[in-house]
Design a protein around this motif. Sequence first.
Motif, short mmCIF file in Angstrom:
data_model
loop_
_atom_site.label_atom_id
_atom_site.label_comp_id
_atom_site.label_asym_id
_atom_site.label_seq_id
_atom_site.Cartn_x
_atom_site.Cartn_y
_atom_site.Cartn_z
N HIS A 24 -7.49 1.00 -43.47
CA HIS A 24 -6.84 0.16 -42.46
C HIS A 24 -5.35 0.51 -42.32
O HIS A 24 -4.83 0.60 -41.20
CB HIS A 24 -6.99 -1.31 -42.82
CG HIS A 24 -6.16 -2.23 -41.98
ND1 HIS A 24 -6.46 -2.52 -40.67
CD2 HIS A 24 -5.00 -2.90 -42.26
CE1 HIS A 24 -5.55 -3.33 -40.17
NE2 HIS A 24 -4.66 -3.58 -41.12
N VAL A 25 -4.67 0.70 -43.44
CA VAL A 25 -3.25 1.04 -43.41
C VAL A 25 -3.04 2.36 -42.66
O VAL A 25 -2.18 2.48 -41.78
CB VAL A 25 -2.68 1.12 -44.83
CG1 VAL A 25 -1.27 1.72 -44.82
CG2 VAL A 25 -2.65 -0.27 -45.47
N SER A 28 -3.87 2.01 -38.88
CA SER A 28 -2.81 1.28 -38.17
C SER A 28 -1.63 2.19 -37.85
O SER A 28 -1.08 2.14 -36.74
CB SER A 28 -2.34 0.09 -39.02
OG SER A 28 -3.38 -0.85 -39.21
N SER A 67 -0.51 -3.99 -50.12
CA SER A 67 -1.92 -4.09 -49.77
C SER A 67 -2.80 -4.28 -51.00
O SER A 67 -3.96 -4.70 -50.88
CB SER A 67 -2.37 -2.85 -49.00
OG SER A 67 -2.25 -1.69 -49.80
N TYR A 84 -3.53 -10.46 -41.68
CA TYR A 84 -3.09 -10.23 -40.30
C TYR A 84 -1.56 -10.11 -40.22
O TYR A 84 -1.03 -9.23 -39.52
CB TYR A 84 -3.58 -11.38 -39.41
CG TYR A 84 -4.99 -11.16 -38.89
CD1 TYR A 84 -5.24 -11.05 -37.53
CD2 TYR A 84 -6.07 -11.05 -39.76
CE1 TYR A 84 -6.52 -10.85 -37.04
CE2 TYR A 84 -7.35 -10.85 -39.30
CZ TYR A 84 -7.58 -10.74 -37.94
OH TYR A 84 -8.85 -10.53 -37.47
N THR A 87 -0.32 -6.85 -41.66
CA THR A 87 -0.45 -5.77 -40.68
C THR A 87 0.70 -5.81 -39.67
O THR A 87 1.25 -4.77 -39.29
CB THR A 87 -1.79 -5.89 -39.94
OG1 THR A 87 -2.86 -5.84 -40.90
CG2 THR A 87 -1.97 -4.77 -38.94
N ASP A 91 3.34 -2.75 -39.26
CA ASP A 91 3.49 -2.07 -37.97
C ASP A 91 4.95 -2.11 -37.50
O ASP A 91 5.45 -1.13 -36.93
CB ASP A 91 2.59 -2.73 -36.93
CG ASP A 91 1.12 -2.39 -37.15
OD1 ASP A 91 0.82 -1.65 -38.11
OD2 ASP A 91 0.28 -2.87 -36.37
N LEU A 260 -10.01 -6.29 -38.19
CA LEU A 260 -8.88 -5.55 -37.61
C LEU A 260 -9.14 -4.05 -37.60
O LEU A 260 -8.82 -3.36 -36.62
CB LEU A 260 -7.60 -5.85 -38.39
CG LEU A 260 -6.87 -7.14 -38.07
CD1 LEU A 260 -5.56 -7.23 -38.86
CD2 LEU A 260 -6.57 -7.26 -36.59
N ILE A 296 -2.16 -5.88 -31.26
CA ILE A 296 -1.56 -5.50 -32.54
C ILE A 296 -0.13 -5.00 -32.37
O ILE A 296 0.80 -5.47 -33.04
CB ILE A 296 -2.40 -4.42 -33.23
CG1 ILE A 296 -3.86 -4.89 -33.39
CG2 ILE A 296 -1.80 -4.07 -34.58
CD1 ILE A 296 -4.01 -6.11 -34.24
#
Length: 450
Positions: A24-25, A28, A67, A84, A87, A91, A260, A296
Amino acid sequence: MKITDVSVSPSGFRYWLPSLVVCHVITSCISLIFVAEYYRRLLPLAENSVSHVLGAAVTAAPFALLSIFFMIRPFNFGYALGFYLFTLILDYLWLLELSTFQYDHRTAAISALASGLAFLVPALLWNFPARRPKLEFTGGQFLVFLFAILAVAGVVLAVGASYNRQFVSPLDIYEYRDQIVLPKPLLYAIGIVCGALLPFAYAGFVQLRRYGYAALCLLILGLFYPVTLTKLALLAPAWLLFLTALSIYFEARVAIILSLLLPVLAGVLLALLHKLGPLPEYPFLVYFGTVNFRMIGMPASALDFYNDFFSSHELTRFCQIGLVKQLLSCPYEEQLSVYMQESYHLGYFNASLFATEGIASVGPLLAPVSALACGLVISLASRASAGLPERFVLLSSGLQLHIFLNVPFTVALVTNGAAVLFLLWYVTPSAAFPDARSTTLQGHTDEILR
């Protein structure tokens, strides 16, 4: 091993959860490279380059290490919302390296990292069960209460439809939405019904396997779109169904991560297909612009705009809150979204607690203190939901996850009904769900083995 084995193999789960978080990291960050490429004409971002990408990775890496929290902590509402908002901060730290605004980027980066940590620590760590009230629902009363929510939602929908009902394309909602005039009490009622009551009832009916009534909740929720012309009402039924599907096959922590990861990953794959040629620009940008940019990227970029605006304007000192504004003098007569539109011409956008209760209210130096206070409130919500089935908590809070990404903390609590949802969790007995051992594939497997 298939990914569904995450629910049925404890040893596989130990490896899959960290792998999904890391994936996920990385996904993103790749998504933000495409956001910078396709939306530089809207956002104050420099052109992608090797030096910028490496600098962004270095800036975001220290926060990305947090994380690990999501690899070791159990599920609760603080876990879901924390992921959430984690994230969002991640970002923003990536985009900060590309920002062309001239405020102090180093101070902003340190403030964002500290604010994220200050929120996550109480939200994730302070989650022991709260003492239940003596006057809580019985199982039968709980079902009656769910029916009462349907009735209330129907009344509010009928009243709202008497003021406005326009079936317009989602592409044209901004043209028509400013023309809608609803009484303030009705606005509050719609916000609480859509943000808290209907998702709560939907989650309850799903948990009790009353699927017809659950479908009715989604239908009523979708019918609020012609009344409000908001994307939340339009997309809410599909989003809750998506979370429900994830909760069937995966335990709650994996479901939150995938909620996500999968949409963002789909946008990245579409971007790659577009760059390789077979995918035209229009269908690609419809999805990528809605999910990767608007859902996002824009909430993260909002911190960039707020840091720039309040580096040269007076702080609000929480006067954007109606009650505070009545008691104290305020330098801002209109909502902050109006000033954002006048200054940057990017629409009337609101922002999360890190921007409004943090940067706008107290400035970047004290923003971590504000984030800590918000994290403590969320920890109370997690305590209120402790002991309830994980799927029920996940589904009933499914819309709040996106609300907290896009609006101030106080607005989410009051106007969008988060405080009402927390209270409902507190008075809901676990006895209302007698067969809620587990609703993932693990639970079905255990039942077969027994």
